[in-house]
Design an enzyme around this catalytic site. Structure first.
Site, PDB file in Angstrom:
ATOM      1  N   LYS A  49       4.060  -7.096   4.086  1.00 35.00           N
ATOM      2  CA  LYS A  49       3.876  -5.693   3.777  1.00 35.00           C
ATOM      3  C   LYS A  49       3.608  -4.957   5.079  1.00 35.00           C
ATOM      4  O   LYS A  49       3.086  -5.526   6.040  1.00 35.00           O
ATOM      5  CB  LYS A  49       2.744  -5.467   2.772  1.00 35.00           C
ATOM      6  CG  LYS A  49       1.348  -5.808   3.241  1.00 35.00           C
ATOM      7  CD  LYS A  49       0.618  -4.768   4.064  1.00 35.00           C
ATOM      8  CE  LYS A  49       0.599  -3.418   3.371  1.00 35.00           C
ATOM      9  NZ  LYS A  49      -0.057  -2.389   4.272  1.00 35.00           N
ATOM     10  N   GLU A  71       6.401   4.762   7.198  1.00 33.53           N
ATOM     11  CA  GLU A  71       5.917   5.882   6.385  1.00 33.53           C
ATOM     12  C   GLU A  71       6.705   7.153   6.696  1.00 33.53           C
ATOM     13  O   GLU A  71       6.742   7.617   7.841  1.00 33.53           O
ATOM     14  CB  GLU A  71       4.429   6.113   6.638  1.00 33.53           C
ATOM     15  CG  GLU A  71       3.578   5.030   6.014  1.00 33.53           C
ATOM     16  CD  GLU A  71       2.102   5.162   6.332  1.00 33.53           C
ATOM     17  OE1 GLU A  71       1.307   4.505   5.638  1.00 33.53           O
ATOM     18  OE2 GLU A  71       1.756   5.899   7.270  1.00 33.53           O
ATOM     19  N   THR A  75      -7.624  10.910   0.274  1.00 32.92           N
ATOM     20  CA  THR A  75      -8.087  12.003  -0.605  1.00 32.92           C
ATOM     21  C   THR A  75      -7.225  12.115  -1.848  1.00 32.92           C
ATOM     22  O   THR A  75      -6.179  11.552  -1.950  1.00 32.92           O
ATOM     23  CB  THR A  75      -8.072  13.340   0.148  1.00 32.92           C
ATOM     24  OG1 THR A  75      -6.755  13.554   0.674  1.00 32.92           O
ATOM     25  CG2 THR A  75      -9.094  13.339   1.258  1.00 32.92           C
ATOM     26  N   THR A 134       0.872  -1.184   0.000  1.00 32.63           N
ATOM     27  CA  THR A 134       0.000   0.000   0.000  1.00 32.63           C
ATOM     28  C   THR A 134       0.908   1.233   0.000  1.00 32.63           C
ATOM     29  O   THR A 134       1.367   1.646  -1.051  1.00 32.63           O
ATOM     30  CB  THR A 134      -0.963  -0.007   1.203  1.00 32.63           C
ATOM     31  OG1 THR A 134      -0.234  -0.224   2.412  1.00 32.63           O
ATOM     32  CG2 THR A 134      -2.015  -1.098   1.039  1.00 32.63           C
ATOM     33  N   ASN A 140      -0.177  10.508   5.705  1.00 31.33           N
ATOM     34  CA  ASN A 140      -1.417  10.114   6.370  1.00 31.33           C
ATOM     35  C   ASN A 140      -2.491  11.179   6.302  1.00 31.33           C
ATOM     36  O   ASN A 140      -3.690  10.870   6.347  1.00 31.33           O
ATOM     37  CB  ASN A 140      -1.124   9.709   7.820  1.00 31.33           C
ATOM     38  CG  ASN A 140      -0.489   8.339   7.895  1.00 31.33           C
ATOM     39  OD1 ASN A 140      -1.168   7.330   7.781  1.00 31.33           O
ATOM     40  ND2 ASN A 140       0.814   8.302   8.017  1.00 31.33           N
ATOM     41  N   THR A 189      -0.876  -2.725  10.892  1.00 31.77           N
ATOM     42  CA  THR A 189      -1.195  -2.799   9.465  1.00 31.77           C
ATOM     43  C   THR A 189      -0.174  -3.573   8.669  1.00 31.77           C
ATOM     44  O   THR A 189       0.478  -3.081   7.802  1.00 31.77           O
ATOM     45  CB  THR A 189      -1.475  -1.453   8.854  1.00 31.77           C
ATOM     46  OG1 THR A 189      -2.599  -1.554   8.025  1.00 31.77           O
ATOM     47  CG2 THR A 189      -0.475  -0.826   7.994  1.00 31.77           C
TER      48      THR A 189
END
Length: 398
Positions: free
Chosen positions: A173, A263, A398, A146, A393, A184
């Site tokens: 992942k 991230e 969006t 992702t 994040n 996650t």
């Protein structure tokens, strides 16, 4: 132990595939009549695929796994179960196996219904690409990503005490929403050793405790976390501690890769807690430090603010003597002792602090804390907290 280069396909009888269209990907793993075990998120809100896979694993056997990225299929109620089973049925029909022999996993945005008009054609394409090669392993590892920036794979060959050679291979992942008790992340591991389901389950729990449960990127625990191991039962031998060692190696390697790909992360952090009364105490202290937003931002700014470290240790819930603690910062072969059994070394030697600042500027940093209270030790894995984490994040849906 020998490191292998073919990822999940290092087990020659495993067939793998992966196909992606935009943000939606589907990975499939296949070996008929595999013994299997799994661990899942402890989040009270968990995704539909977890419900399905738990039931399908009750007899300890599966033949295939289907994983989709781009949609978590979580908080989707009965429609989510129906759509997860629809994907499983697609695999079952194509491979001529029972529906109950298919495990399902998903990752992506929470609270949105699965766009089956998009995902089913991707799944069909992936089914048509099953095979065993380096490329098949790479495709499988890529299709589950992702916000990850790189694939995460590890495979080893090892020997039991009687000389029997076996393999363990895995992929995973995970990039954000990574916290203790998994987060996650999806992990899939295979071995060619014949192992009964109870032994496999216990071995997996032990490895996860040392690896995926010791990773913290941002402190958020996801709804979809799954680590599943499949045994192809090809090699029959008496299982010993060497299997656990190989499984641990693969899981810890994958866990480190997750932390390094956090991230927005620029730096990788290991927090070693030594000298604890018990393993549980060592786990609590190391996780507390690696989870601290203040420690993580200090890492991002190359600030050797050891006060944030001792503070995080203090609220870990572990009973220890703060005046008997040692703290050091290291990178590569260099280490600087900041506090030695309560004696702050930087007070009398400012050069120590300057050296610590230099080391904090490195890409890989090791923070070691010693409670001088026992013999237990463990390591937690994490990363810095950067501006890019907020950006990624803030824009996620969006």
């Amino acid at each position: 132990m020998k490191i292998l280069e073919d990822g999940i396909c290092s087990i020659s009888s495993i067939k793998a595939s992966g196909y992606r269209e935009g943000k939606y990907g589907v990975t499939i793993l296949y070996h008929e009549n595999s013994t299997a075990a799994a661990v899942f998120t402890t989040n009270k809100v968990y995704a539909a695929p977890i419900d399905i896979t738990r039931k399908h694993l009750e007899d300890g056997n599966i033949s295939a796994v289907i994983v989709n990225s781009g949609n978590a299929n979580c908080y989707t109620k009965e429609d989510g179960i129906k759509k997860g089973l629809e994907l499983a049925q697609l695999v079952a029909d194509d491979l001529s196996i029972p529906l109950e022999d298919v495990a399902v996993a998903s990752t992506g945005v929470i609270g949105r219904q699965m766009p089956m008009d998009i995902i089913k054609p991707v799944a069909i394409e992936s089914l048509g690409r099953l095979g065993n090669s380096r490329q098949h392993a790479s495709d499988a590892a890529n299709a589950i990503l992702t916000t990850d920036t790189v694939t995460k794979e590890c495979a080893v060959e090892a020997s039991l005490n009687d000389g029997t050679v076996f393999r363990v291979a895995g992929m995973c992942k995970g990039s954000g929403m990574i916290a203790p008790n998994m987060g996650t992340m999806l992990g899939f591991i295979t071995t060619n050793l014949k192992i009964n389901k109870n032994t496999l389950q216990e071995a997996l729990r032990e490895s996860v405790k040392k690896s995926f449960n010791m990773v913290v990127v941002d402190g958020d625990e996801s709804t979809n976390d799954t680590v599943l191991v499949m045994s192809t039962n090809e090699i029959e031998a008496e299982i010993d501690e060497n299997f656990q060692e190989a499984l641990d190696y693969v899981c810890i390697s994958l866990a480190k890769q997750i932390a390094k790909d956090g991230e927005g992360a620029k730096k990788f952090m290991e927090v070693v807690c030594e000298g604890a009364k018990s393993l549980d105490d060592a786990i609590l202290v190391s996780k507390s430090v690696v989870s601290s937003s203040l420690v993580k931002t200090a890492l991002a700014g190359a600030d050797p603010n050891w006060g944030r470290i001792i503070s995080a240790m203090g609220y870990s819930g572990v009973d220890f003597d703060p005046d008997n603690v040692s703290i050091s910062i290291g990178s590569g072969n260099e280490t600087v002792v900041i506090v030695d059994k309560g004696d702050v070394k930087t007070y009398s030697n400012p050069e120590q602090l300057e050296k610590a600042e230099e080391l904090m500027g490195k890409k890989d940093i090791v923070i070691t804390v010693n409670l001088h209270d026992g013999d237990a030790s463990t390591t937690a894995y994490g990363c810095d907290l950067t501006y890019d984490y907020v950006r990624i994040n803030a824009e996620y849906t969006t």
